[in-house]
Design a protein around this motif. Structure first.
Motif, PDB file in Angstrom:
ATOM      1  N   GLU A  89      43.905 148.514  47.291  1.00  0.00           N
ATOM      2  CA  GLU A  89      42.542 148.058  47.657  1.00  0.00           C
ATOM      3  C   GLU A  89      42.414 147.319  48.704  1.00  0.00           C
ATOM      4  O   GLU A  89      42.942 146.094  49.173  1.00  0.00           O
ATOM      5  CB  GLU A  89      42.208 147.367  46.380  1.00  0.00           C
ATOM      6  N   ALA A  90      41.393 147.817  49.754  1.00  0.00           N
ATOM      7  CA  ALA A  90      41.343 147.059  50.904  1.00  0.00           C
ATOM      8  C   ALA A  90      40.479 145.715  50.505  1.00  0.00           C
ATOM      9  O   ALA A  90      39.272 145.981  50.161  1.00  0.00           O
ATOM     10  CB  ALA A  90      40.905 147.755  51.962  1.00  0.00           C
ATOM     11  N   VAL A  91      40.613 144.528  51.053  1.00  0.00           N
ATOM     12  CA  VAL A  91      39.835 143.395  50.693  1.00  0.00           C
ATOM     13  C   VAL A  91      39.691 142.514  51.952  1.00  0.00           C
ATOM     14  O   VAL A  91      40.284 142.826  53.063  1.00  0.00           O
ATOM     15  CB  VAL A  91      40.359 142.808  49.663  1.00  0.00           C
ATOM     16  N   ASP A  92      38.700 141.645  51.988  1.00  0.00           N
ATOM     17  CA  ASP A  92      38.762 140.852  53.113  1.00  0.00           C
ATOM     18  C   ASP A  92      39.816 139.712  53.330  1.00  0.00           C
ATOM     19  O   ASP A  92      40.403 139.494  52.164  1.00  0.00           O
ATOM     20  CB  ASP A  92      37.373 140.057  53.355  1.00  0.00           C
ATOM     21  N   LYS A  93      40.005 138.973  54.315  1.00  0.00           N
ATOM     22  CA  LYS A  93      41.151 138.079  54.357  1.00  0.00           C
ATOM     23  C   LYS A  93      41.134 137.064  52.963  1.00  0.00           C
ATOM     24  O   LYS A  93      42.051 136.837  52.846  1.00  0.00           O
ATOM     25  CB  LYS A  93      41.016 137.419  55.718  1.00  0.00           C
ATOM     26  N   ARG A  94      39.946 136.623  53.340  1.00  0.00           N
ATOM     27  CA  ARG A  94      39.718 135.432  52.229  1.00  0.00           C
ATOM     28  C   ARG A  94      40.138 135.647  50.726  1.00  0.00           C
ATOM     29  O   ARG A  94      40.798 135.167  50.033  1.00  0.00           O
ATOM     30  CB  ARG A  94      38.448 134.730  52.032  1.00  0.00           C
ATOM     31  N   GLU A  95      39.682 136.877  50.273  1.00  0.00           N
ATOM     32  CA  GLU A  95      39.910 137.550  49.023  1.00  0.00           C
ATOM     33  C   GLU A  95      41.284 137.720  48.753  1.00  0.00           C
ATOM     34  O   GLU A  95      41.905 137.427  47.692  1.00  0.00           O
ATOM     35  CB  GLU A  95      39.040 138.776  48.540  1.00  0.00           C
ATOM     36  N   LEU A  96      42.122 138.253  50.080  1.00  0.00           N
ATOM     37  CA  LEU A  96      43.464 138.354  49.760  1.00  0.00           C
ATOM     38  C   LEU A  96      44.224 137.296  49.320  1.00  0.00           C
ATOM     39  O   LEU A  96      45.106 136.988  48.637  1.00  0.00           O
ATOM     40  CB  LEU A  96      43.851 139.125  50.914  1.00  0.00           C
TER      41      LEU A  96
END
Length: 314
Positions: free
Chosen positions: A185-192
């Motif tokens: 799942e591709a996520v934004d940096k903060r979510e990762l």
């Protein structure tokens, strides 16, 4: 022709290729060369130098000091510590070798498992007569965050899925559809950083990516989360990481790479009980060394015959 093979720490390079076939003087250097004076003193008069990854930087100043150098071979097909512009200006040919991707990915999982299950601590305790001192964590059902879904990150992702982990990834130009094809799942940096129980770094080092993971990103992580870096030391802001580990703002970190290598004996990282450290051994495997040194001998023979192969231009 005089050939110097650098940073042969394990005194093993001689057995991974047919150096005798070159019919040349080959000298294996086992100790790390530090400043320019050590490099110049050790390598003066050598026509060929075989460098192991980025262990010994070849800046313009160092290349200029090696007046006899005609061929510089680096293991792998890229070396950020070689000043390629200076090499071209000085007429020094730079060649690379093949590389195998599995070693670093395998070590990454060794570090993740050791941190999660406290393997290094329990092993040390057993030698001291102890028994069951810790309670291990679990990977199944947890979230694995991969910073950089390239060749290595993809391998690490497949193992995470096999462990039953949710696998998420981020990089500056990550294509969500590509990630989805891999079950990621591709996520934004903060979510990762905020969602992951384990964050593992597999990103290319450049001026733009230096300090990619700093105090802000570490601050997004769970207090129970782990950080693993088997890529390049400067991708992580080391002082910020040391502070986070000291204050318990993250549970632990496993590092195979550092800002300065070899890691100085008195470095603060060596004192942190929640830091698992290995000496940049991600690529140090039998199969990888066979490729490195076999190709290095081929590079030297081809250069000697006037038909250089695997020539690097950038």
């Amino acid at each position: 022709m005089r050939i110097a093979v650098l940073d042969d720490y394990q005194k093993a390079a001689h057995r991974f290729a047919d150096w005798d076939s070159l019919e040349a003087e080959v000298v294996f250097l086992h100790d790390h060369l530090g400043d320019i004076h050590a490099v110049t003193a050790a390598l003066e008069g050598f026509d060929v130098v075989v460098a192991m990854r980025e262990r010994t930087p070849f800046t313009a100043e160092r290349l200029e000091a090696l007046s006899a150098l005609r061929l510089l071979v680096t293991t792998g097909m890229g070396n950020a510590s070689i000043d390629m512009e200076a090499a071209r200006r000085l007429g020094i040919t730079v060649c690379g070798t093949g590389i195998l991707p599995h070693g670093t990915a395998e070590l990454t999982w060794g570090l993740i498992l050791s941190l999660t299950r406290h393997i290094h601590e329990e092993s040390a305790g057993m030698r001291q007569g102890a028994w069951q001192q810790t309670i291990g964590g679990d990977l199944a059902g947890r979230t694995l965050g991969i910073v950089g879904l390239g060749r290595l990150g993809t391998r690490v992702a497949s193992v995470g899925s096999a462990f039953g982990m949710r696998v998420v990834a981020w990089s500056t130009h990550l294509d969500p559809s590509y990630a989805a094809e891999l079950g990621v799942e591709a996520v934004d940096k903060r979510e990762l950083f905020s969602a992951s129980d384990v964050v593992t770094v597999h990103y290319k080092l450049s001026e733009r990516s230096t300090g990619l993971i700093g105090a802000e990103e570490l601050g997004w992580m769970k207090s129970t989360a782990l950080l693993v870096n088997t890529s390049r030391g400067p991708l992580v802001d080391t002082p910020a990481l040391v502070e986070a580990l000291r204050e318990g703002r993250i549970a632990g970190a496993a590092l195979d790479v550092y800002d300065s290598e070899p890691l100085p004996a008195g470095d603060v990282l060596r004192t942190l009980p929640n830091a698992l450290l290995t000496p940049h051994i991600g690529y140090v495997t039998e199969a990888t060394y066979e490729v490195f040194y076999r190709d290095a001998v081929e590079d030297i023979a081809a250069f000697r015959d006037g038909i250089p192969v695997r020539v690097l231009t950038s």
